[in-house]
Design a protein around this motif. Structure first.
Motif, mmCIF file in Angstrom:
data_model
loop_
_atom_site.group_PDB
_atom_site.id
_atom_site.type_symbol
_atom_site.label_atom_id
_atom_site.label_comp_id
_atom_site.label_asym_id
_atom_site.label_seq_id
_atom_site.Cartn_x
_atom_site.Cartn_y
_atom_site.Cartn_z
ATOM 1 N N ASP A 132 0.769 -1.219 0.004
ATOM 2 C CA ASP A 132 0.029 0.137 -0.115
ATOM 3 C C ASP A 132 0.718 1.369 -0.058
ATOM 4 O OD1 ASP A 132 -1.706 2.162 0.392
ATOM 5 O OD2 ASP A 132 -3.034 0.922 1.907
ATOM 6 N N LYS A 133 0.944 1.889 -0.973
ATOM 7 C CA LYS A 133 1.796 3.225 -1.046
ATOM 8 C C LYS A 133 1.507 4.180 0.121
ATOM 9 C CE LYS A 133 2.341 1.202 -4.854
ATOM 10 N NZ LYS A 133 3.260 -0.031 -4.874
ATOM 11 N N ARG A 134 0.201 4.381 0.654
ATOM 12 C CA ARG A 134 0.009 5.190 1.591
ATOM 13 C C ARG A 134 0.732 4.793 3.033
ATOM 14 N NH1 ARG A 134 -6.346 4.384 1.109
ATOM 15 N NH2 ARG A 134 -5.481 2.341 1.054
ATOM 16 N N GLU A 135 1.221 3.681 2.924
ATOM 17 C CA GLU A 135 1.859 2.948 4.160
ATOM 18 C C GLU A 135 3.259 2.994 4.137
ATOM 19 O OE1 GLU A 135 -1.441 0.108 5.709
ATOM 20 O OE2 GLU A 135 0.247 -0.786 4.774
ATOM 21 N N TYR A 136 4.151 3.435 2.807
ATOM 22 C CA TYR A 136 5.345 3.514 2.659
ATOM 23 C C TYR A 136 6.281 4.098 3.643
ATOM 24 C CZ TYR A 136 5.664 1.736 -2.277
ATOM 25 O OH TYR A 136 5.711 0.713 -3.209
ATOM 26 N N TRP A 160 5.711 6.814 -9.410
ATOM 27 C CA TRP A 160 4.150 6.662 -9.449
ATOM 28 C C TRP A 160 3.555 7.016 -10.842
ATOM 29 C CZ3 TRP A 160 1.276 3.074 -7.829
ATOM 30 C CH2 TRP A 160 -0.047 3.275 -7.391
ATOM 31 N N ASP A 171 -2.846 13.588 -5.011
ATOM 32 C CA ASP A 171 -3.722 12.523 -4.633
ATOM 33 C C ASP A 171 -3.022 11.893 -3.366
ATOM 34 O OD1 ASP A 171 -2.581 9.737 -5.615
ATOM 35 O OD2 ASP A 171 -2.108 11.517 -7.062
ATOM 36 N N GLU A 172 -3.589 11.014 -2.730
ATOM 37 C CA GLU A 172 -3.076 10.625 -1.217
ATOM 38 C C GLU A 172 -1.724 9.717 -1.541
ATOM 39 O OE1 GLU A 172 -4.756 8.241 2.615
ATOM 40 O OE2 GLU A 172 -5.931 8.233 0.894
ATOM 41 N N GLU A 173 -2.114 8.691 -2.726
ATOM 42 C CA GLU A 173 -0.823 8.050 -3.027
ATOM 43 C C GLU A 173 0.312 8.659 -3.543
ATOM 44 O OE1 GLU A 173 -2.960 5.181 -5.507
ATOM 45 O OE2 GLU A 173 -2.807 3.743 -3.917
ATOM 46 N N ALA A 176 1.909 10.666 -0.590
ATOM 47 C CA ALA A 176 2.721 9.616 0.327
ATOM 48 C C ALA A 176 4.109 9.072 -0.037
ATOM 49 C CB ALA A 176 1.749 8.233 0.663
#
Length: 212
Positions: A132-136, A160, A171-173, A176
């Motif tokens: 999950d890119k948001r958790e990188y 990305w 955007d969120e990703e 992140a």
């Protein structure tokens, strides 16, 4: 770089039938695996490190795992985590087709940030992140704990889809991944490089420090 040169570089290391089958399974279940250039880079890193213990976040259908295992020592063990047990079953199929002994792969189903904290501190040569890119940024924190001094962390999709370099993309990703880049650059215990292979591979070595 001209598109023709980029394609030439991506395809410089040819993929065999086992990898082609793993990619086909990825397409069937809607998973996007690492590109051939990024995979060859992972194999190279695992080989240079003479990796005996590797963690992978995001098993998919085993494309990146095949590359990692082919670069690791013959007695090396890959610990790979994914939320989808079915994807891991397909990955196991690819590992079997490649003739990789079952004891060389530890498949753990579950959320990365629930599984990874249970792994041993300072035990791993390489940590590859493609979850999950948001958790990188959280993966980076865990990788710093897991890696031995001299070990390497790598993140796929570091560009990305050309969004990271475009400040208009919020955007969120994308945000992140930008935050990850800043965190890597600001960490004095890391020696980083951003490689324009595939969709971008951010690689950093955990340098030797008195505290490490």
């Amino acid at each position: 770089m001209k598109p023709a040169s980029w394609t030439y570089a991506e395809e410089f290391v040819a993929e065999d039938e086992v990898l082609a089958s793993a990619r086909a399974r990825s397409e069937e279940v809607g998973v996007t695996p690492i590109g051939s250039g990024g995979g060859a880079t992972l194999r190279f890193l695992a080989s240079v490190l003479e990796a005996r213990a590797v963690v992978e976040i995001g098993t998919g259908t085993g494309v990146s795992g095949l590359y990692l295992l082919r670069g690791m020592r013959p007695d090396g063990v890959l610990t790979t985590v994914d939320t989808q047990a079915e994807h891991q079953r397909l990955a196991r199929q690819g590992f079997t087709e490649a003739g990789i002994a079952s004891q060389r792969v530890r498949l753990i189903p579950g959320a990365a940030l629930e599984v990874i904290p249970r792994l041993t501190d300072g035990h791993y040569d390489l940590v590859f992140c493609d979850g999950d890119k948001r958790e990188y940024v959280d993966y980076l924190t865990e990788a710093m704990r897991l890696l031995r001094p001299g070990g390497v962390v790598a993140f796929d999709n570091a560009l990305w889809h050309d969004r990271v370099a475009d400040p208009a993309q919020r955007d969120e990703e994308t945000v992140a991944i930008r935050e990850l880049g800043r965190a890597v650059l600001e960490n004095e215990s890391l020696l980083p490089v951003l490689l324009p292979v595939g969709d971008g591979l951010l690689v950093a070595k955990k340098v030797w420090t008195p505290e490490a």
